[in-house]
Design an enzyme around this catalytic site. Structure first.
Site, short mmCIF file in Angstrom:
data_model
loop_
_atom_site.label_atom_id
_atom_site.label_comp_id
_atom_site.label_asym_id
_atom_site.label_seq_id
_atom_site.Cartn_x
_atom_site.Cartn_y
_atom_site.Cartn_z
N CYS A 1 0.80 -1.22 0.00
CA CYS A 1 0.00 0.00 0.00
C CYS A 1 0.83 1.27 0.00
CB CYS A 1 -0.95 -0.01 1.19
SG CYS A 1 -1.95 -1.51 1.26
N HIS B 1 -2.95 8.04 5.92
CA HIS B 1 -3.13 6.70 5.36
C HIS B 1 -4.45 6.13 5.85
CE1 HIS B 1 -2.04 2.98 3.50
NE2 HIS B 1 -2.01 2.30 4.65
N GLU C 1 -0.54 5.32 13.21
CA GLU C 1 -0.25 6.49 12.40
C GLU C 1 -0.33 7.76 13.24
OE1 GLU C 1 -1.41 8.61 8.15
OE2 GLU C 1 -2.81 7.15 9.02
N LYS D 1 -9.89 7.50 2.35
CA LYS D 1 -10.30 6.12 2.07
C LYS D 1 -11.73 5.87 2.53
CE LYS D 1 -5.71 3.95 2.24
NZ LYS D 1 -4.91 5.17 2.53
N HIS E 1 -9.91 1.49 -0.23
CA HIS E 1 -8.45 1.36 -0.19
C HIS E 1 -7.98 0.80 -1.53
CE1 HIS E 1 -4.45 0.79 0.97
NE2 HIS E 1 -4.59 0.19 2.14
N PHE F 1 2.04 -3.36 3.89
CA PHE F 1 2.51 -4.64 4.39
C PHE F 1 3.99 -4.80 4.02
CE2 PHE F 1 -1.77 -7.18 4.26
CZ PHE F 1 -2.25 -6.38 5.27
#
Length: 413
Positions: free
Chosen positions: A162, A302, A313, A334, A339, A399
């Site tokens: 991502c 994010h 975050e 998002k 996403h 990830f």
């Protein structure tokens, strides 16, 4: 004279619309792109999640049939966004050997790969398309964009989950700064709303299971958040050296002032809960821009709406900004787009550019009760950023422990 990198073209397609204008309008109107999936395979495989944010404009309605037949749908989305961005930039006249492509995907041609596997099992090897490998390759989009636009400087691919498409902006920034190109087509694309990915993400407990409430399923920063919603689409930014852009009289949206990339080395999927790696990426982007944290006026977070990711975050940004993090207008887009995985950083960078251009922070929808541990100044409705110059950061974390941040500034010649 210090070299500057500027944004001269934008393109985007997602669940909010097929162009930047449609995306930006619907984002600020508080539209949710999440819908119930109307595919037979949802019931066939008894999937526990039956919602996603599918792109509203299918690429086969924009591109001709010969093109769509030889491209995976993720590359098709990338081409649609790139065509819009290139036209928006005024179709720059540039030496092909000075034009590069830095593009990204998180997963690549998953539909091509798994459809080919079905064909092999059911009909045998002679029926597998000869273009299967070129279509499923993660570098397919970068390669095809290079062919389409005649870019001969380079055609690079980033695949960092991502964080992918912000890493592609970082790569483009470095290529332009080092003199490897005058113009770069940068961004990312993803179309991975497939039974296997839905099943896998659901098995990880990563997806929202609000199947009966699709439009309010994605709830970044909300106390009742339960996971992200898969989205699809693409976004592209045309980046140039300031010198090249001014020489051709280009309209300049903003400056890509700096980028930062780090790694957590913590866990293959989970964020470092302390946010130290993400904080280093923010600082690196600001250092590259020659700016201080006190100059940041907008954050596109994010913010996936996962129980673990969102607090990490906030911890990262609190490390960088201190108590001021609670005062900076922040958006979690998002909640509207879903996403986009490898394409998410690109579309959120487009939104960051539009935010400082229009001097507004777009809303974060579905924020019913903000988690007290996540103290962002959330923009539940569109909020003004005020006059004067602005500096926005766009965060993407993936990830594998990938952290990538892009800093965009109001362009002042």
């Amino acid at each position: 004279m210090t070299k500057r990198i500027v944004v001269t073209g934008l393109g985007a397609t997602s669940a909010l619309g097929g162009t930047v204008a449609e995306n930006w309008k619907n984002l600020n109107a508080g539209v949710s792109g999440t819908r119930r999936l109307e595919h037979d395979w949802v019931e066939e495989y008894n999937l526990p999640v039956s919602i996603a944010a599918e792109a509203t404009v299918r690429p086969d309605t924009v591109l001709d049939r010969p093109t769509t037949k030889r491209l995976d749908i993720s590359t098709q989305f990338g081409l649609v966004a790139a065509m819009e961005a290139w036209l928006d930039a005024g179709e720059p006249e540039v030496d092909p050997e000075r034009l590069g492509v830095d593009f990204a995907t998180g997963i690549g041609g998953v539909w091509t790969l798994l459809n080919a596997w079905d064909t092999l099992r059911e009909k045998g090897p002679r029926r597998v398309m000869p273009m299967t490998v070129p279509m499923l390759m993660p570098n397919s989009a970068a390669g095809f964009l290079s062919l389409h636009f005649g870019a001969r400087a380079f055609a690079r691919t980033v695949a960092s989950a991502c964080a992918s498409s912000v890493e592609s902006l970082d790569s483009a920034y470095e290529h332009l700064m080092s003199g490897d190109a005058d113009v770069v087509i940068a961004g990312g694309a993803e179309s991975a709303i497939h039974p296997i990915t839905v099943a896998s993400f659901a098995s990880m407990q990563a997806l929202s299971r609000r199947n009966d409430e699709p439009e309010t399923a994605s709830r970044p920063w909300d106390a009742d958040r339960d996971g992200f919603v898969m989205g699809e689409g693409a976004a592209v930014l045309v980046l140039e050296t300031e010198e090249h852009a001014l020489a051709r009289g280009a309209r300049i949206y903003a400056e890509l002032a700096g980028t930062g990339v780090t790694a957590d080395s913590h866990h293959i999927t989970a964020n470092d809960p302390t946010g130290q790696g993400a904080a280093r990426a923010v600082r690196a982007a600001l250092d590259a821009a020659g700016r201080s944290p006190d100059e940041v006026t907008h954050i596109n977070a994010h913010a996936t709406s996962t129980p673990v990711g969102d607090p990490a975050e906030f911890a990262a940004l609190e490390t960088v900004f201190g108590d001021r993090v609670r005062e900076i207008p922040a958006s979690a887009t998002k909640s509207s787009t879903g996403h986009l995985l490898g394409g998410t950083g690109a579309i959120e960078s487009v939104f960051a550019v539009k935010a400082i251009q229009d001097r507004i922070a777009p809303p974060t929808i579905n924020l019913f009760e903000q988690d007290p541990e996540i103290g962002f100044r959330a923009s539940r409705e569109t909020q003004p950023l005020g006059d004067g110059p602005h500096l926005a950061i766009s965060n993407s974390f993936g990830f594998g422990g990938h952290n990538a941040v892009a800093a965009f500034a109001t362009y002042d010649s």
